[in-house]
Motif scaffolding. Structure first.
Motif, PDB file in Angstrom:
ATOM      1  N   SER A 182      15.316  16.990   4.956  1.00 21.53           N
ATOM      2  CA  SER A 182      15.219  16.511   3.577  1.00 21.53           C
ATOM      3  C   SER A 182      16.199  15.362   3.407  1.00 21.53           C
ATOM      4  CB  SER A 182      15.525  17.639   2.588  1.00 21.53           C
ATOM      5  OG  SER A 182      16.812  18.165   2.818  1.00 21.53           O
ATOM      6  N   TRP A 183      15.941  14.560   2.360  1.00 15.38           N
ATOM      7  CA  TRP A 183      16.847  13.457   2.082  1.00 15.38           C
ATOM      8  C   TRP A 183      16.733  12.979   0.651  1.00 15.38           C
ATOM      9  CZ3 TRP A 183      14.342  10.516   6.656  1.00 15.38           C
ATOM     10  CH2 TRP A 183      13.046  10.123   6.360  1.00 15.38           C
ATOM     11  N   ASN A 184      17.762  12.243   0.255  1.00 14.77           N
ATOM     12  CA  ASN A 184      17.765  11.561  -1.028  1.00 14.77           C
ATOM     13  C   ASN A 184      16.899  10.323  -0.845  1.00 14.77           C
ATOM     14  OD1 ASN A 184      18.335   9.774  -3.122  1.00 14.77           O
ATOM     15  ND2 ASN A 184      20.472  10.389  -3.255  1.00 14.77           N
ATOM     16  N   GLU A 215      13.977  13.092  -4.471  1.00 11.02           N
ATOM     17  CA  GLU A 215      14.311  13.829  -3.257  1.00 11.02           C
ATOM     18  C   GLU A 215      13.026  14.084  -2.476  1.00 11.02           C
ATOM     19  OE1 GLU A 215      17.498  14.779  -2.482  1.00 11.02           O
ATOM     20  OE2 GLU A 215      18.226  13.902  -4.355  1.00 11.02           O
TER      21      GLU A 215
END
Length: 111
Positions: free
Chosen positions: A78-80, A50
């Motif tokens: 935010s991101w995977n 992440e």
């Protein structure tokens, strides 16, 4: 506890970017990335874990899959990280981004 004094931080350079490594512990890393005008993180990439970003200076475009966002100073996202992603600078000024990455396993530097 792990402490890294400012004068002991390491810097690396990747694809024209300056990466200041703040601290890490296990699968967590925190860094400040300085993008010169017109710079990008390179081609879209993906890796385990992440990521969280905070734009400290400047303006960037962040792309992940079909999602595209313009992030200004003070914005965060935010991101995977296993989904291909890409960051590029907008405008004539540099951008500075605080990035934290996390993975269940200890990561090598993402840059």
């Amino acid at each position: 506890m792990r402490v890294v004094k400012k004068e002991n931080r390491t810097n690396t350079f990747y694809n024209g970017l300056k990466i200041e490594h703040l601290t890490s512990r296990g699968g967590l890393q925190t860094m400040i990335v300085e993008f010169p005008p017109g710079a990008s993180k390179g081609q879209p990439n993906a890796h385990e874990g992440e990521e969280c970003h905070l734009v400290l200076e400047g303006k960037i475009i962040a792309e992940q899959g079909e999602d595209i966002v313009v992030a200004d100073e003070g914005d965060s996202f935010s991101w995977n990280a296993s989904v291909p992603h890409f960051v590029k600078i907008i405008g004539e000024e540099k951008a500075v981004v605080l990035i934290s990455t996390y993975s269940d396993t200890e990561l090598n530097d993402i840059f």
